[in-house]
Design a protein around this motif. Structure first.
Motif, short mmCIF file in Angstrom:
data_model
loop_
_atom_site.label_atom_id
_atom_site.label_comp_id
_atom_site.label_asym_id
_atom_site.label_seq_id
_atom_site.Cartn_x
_atom_site.Cartn_y
_atom_site.Cartn_z
N ALA A 108 -67.38 -76.36 48.62
CA ALA A 108 -66.03 -76.78 48.24
C ALA A 108 -65.91 -76.92 46.73
N ASP A 109 -65.01 -76.14 46.14
CA ASP A 109 -64.77 -76.27 44.71
C ASP A 109 -63.31 -76.62 44.42
N SER A 110 -62.51 -76.75 45.49
CA SER A 110 -61.10 -77.06 45.31
C SER A 110 -60.52 -77.63 46.59
N LEU A 111 -59.33 -78.18 46.46
CA LEU A 111 -58.56 -78.63 47.60
C LEU A 111 -57.19 -77.97 47.49
N PHE A 112 -56.37 -78.15 48.51
CA PHE A 112 -55.06 -77.52 48.54
C PHE A 112 -53.98 -78.54 48.85
N VAL A 113 -52.82 -78.36 48.22
CA VAL A 113 -51.61 -79.08 48.59
C VAL A 113 -50.73 -78.05 49.28
N ILE A 114 -50.37 -78.31 50.53
CA ILE A 114 -49.54 -77.37 51.28
C ILE A 114 -48.12 -77.44 50.74
N LEU A 115 -47.63 -76.32 50.25
CA LEU A 115 -46.27 -76.25 49.72
C LEU A 115 -45.29 -75.73 50.76
N ASP A 116 -45.75 -74.86 51.64
CA ASP A 116 -44.96 -74.32 52.74
C ASP A 116 -45.90 -73.95 53.87
N GLY A 117 -45.45 -74.18 55.11
CA GLY A 117 -46.22 -73.73 56.26
C GLY A 117 -46.96 -74.85 56.97
N GLU A 118 -47.75 -74.46 57.97
CA GLU A 118 -48.52 -75.38 58.79
C GLU A 118 -49.96 -74.92 58.88
N VAL A 119 -50.87 -75.88 58.80
CA VAL A 119 -52.31 -75.61 58.82
C VAL A 119 -52.97 -76.46 59.90
N ASP A 120 -53.76 -75.82 60.76
CA ASP A 120 -54.54 -76.55 61.75
C ASP A 120 -55.91 -76.84 61.17
N LEU A 121 -56.35 -78.08 61.27
CA LEU A 121 -57.70 -78.46 60.89
C LEU A 121 -58.49 -78.61 62.17
N THR B 52 -62.60 -76.60 59.60
CA THR B 52 -62.02 -75.29 59.34
C THR B 52 -60.51 -75.47 59.22
N ALA B 53 -59.92 -74.82 58.23
CA ALA B 53 -58.47 -74.86 58.03
C ALA B 53 -57.92 -73.47 58.33
N THR B 54 -57.01 -73.40 59.30
CA THR B 54 -56.42 -72.14 59.73
C THR B 54 -54.91 -72.20 59.57
N ALA B 55 -54.34 -71.20 58.93
CA ALA B 55 -52.88 -71.14 58.79
C ALA B 55 -52.27 -70.85 60.16
N LEU B 56 -51.36 -71.70 60.60
CA LEU B 56 -50.65 -71.48 61.87
C LEU B 56 -49.40 -70.64 61.65
N THR B 57 -48.87 -70.73 60.45
CA THR B 57 -47.69 -69.97 60.01
C THR B 57 -48.04 -69.42 58.64
N PRO B 58 -47.21 -68.59 58.06
CA PRO B 58 -47.48 -68.24 56.67
C PRO B 58 -47.53 -69.52 55.83
N VAL B 59 -48.51 -69.62 54.95
CA VAL B 59 -48.73 -70.83 54.16
C VAL B 59 -48.77 -70.47 52.69
N ARG B 60 -48.15 -71.33 51.89
CA ARG B 60 -48.27 -71.27 50.43
C ARG B 60 -48.83 -72.61 50.01
N ALA B 61 -49.89 -72.58 49.19
CA ALA B 61 -50.57 -73.82 48.81
C ALA B 61 -51.00 -73.78 47.35
N ALA B 62 -50.94 -74.96 46.73
CA ALA B 62 -51.45 -75.11 45.37
C ALA B 62 -52.94 -75.43 45.46
N ARG B 63 -53.74 -74.72 44.68
CA ARG B 63 -55.19 -74.96 44.65
C ARG B 63 -55.49 -75.87 43.46
N LEU B 64 -56.23 -76.95 43.72
CA LEU B 64 -56.61 -77.90 42.67
C LEU B 64 -58.11 -78.03 42.61
N SER B 65 -58.65 -77.96 41.42
CA SER B 65 -60.07 -78.26 41.22
C SER B 65 -60.24 -79.78 41.27
N ARG B 66 -61.46 -80.22 41.30
CA ARG B 66 -61.72 -81.67 41.29
C ARG B 66 -61.12 -82.31 40.05
#
Length: 124
Positions: free
Chosen positions: A29-42, A72-86
């Motif tokens: 893991a070198d980053s995390l995500f903020v979901i901007l649009d869509g749905e993600v299953d963990l 595991t993170a799986t997009a359930l719909t189309p997803v747009r996400a911001a990637r952030l480093s630590r």
């Protein structure tokens, strides 16, 4: 979700098609995500832990303690996400108390999901 304004013009965003794997258990893991649009299953070992939507963070735990991905993170719909480093994550927390509070709420949500998962497995 006023803190989402932080990510309006975020320079590092990614898009994922429906059913795309965003990251897998045990990945570095070198980053995390903020979901901007869509749905993600963990999920953990194929069992769903919950669905995250717009505004929620994913991948934050492994970034906080520099561990491998625990789910595991799986997009359930189309997803747009911001990637952030630590470093970017820390800067956002330092700059915006609403975002900091939301990050803590995300961790509380993860603990509740883990509790539900454990109860479900032990009751089976």
């Amino acid at each position: 979700m006023a803190y989402l304004d932080l990510f309006e013009d975020w320079p590092d965003t990614e898009t994922f098609e429906s059913q795309a794997i965003i990251y897998s258990e045990d990945d570095p893991a070198d980053s995390l995500f903020v979901i901007l649009d869509g749905e993600v299953d963990l999920s953990y070992h194929g069992d769903s832990l919950g669905v995250e939507r717009r505004g929620w963070l994913i991948g934050e735990m492994a970034v906080l303690d520099t561990a491998e991905r625990g789910a595991t993170a799986t997009a359930l719909t189309p997803v747009r996400a911001a990637r952030l480093s630590r470093t970017q994550f820390k800067e956002c927390i330092d700059r915006n108390s609403d975002f900091a509070f939301h990050a803590m709420a995300t961790l509380a949500n993860r603990l509740r999901a883990a509790d539900r998962f454990i109860r479900k497995k032990t009751e089976s």
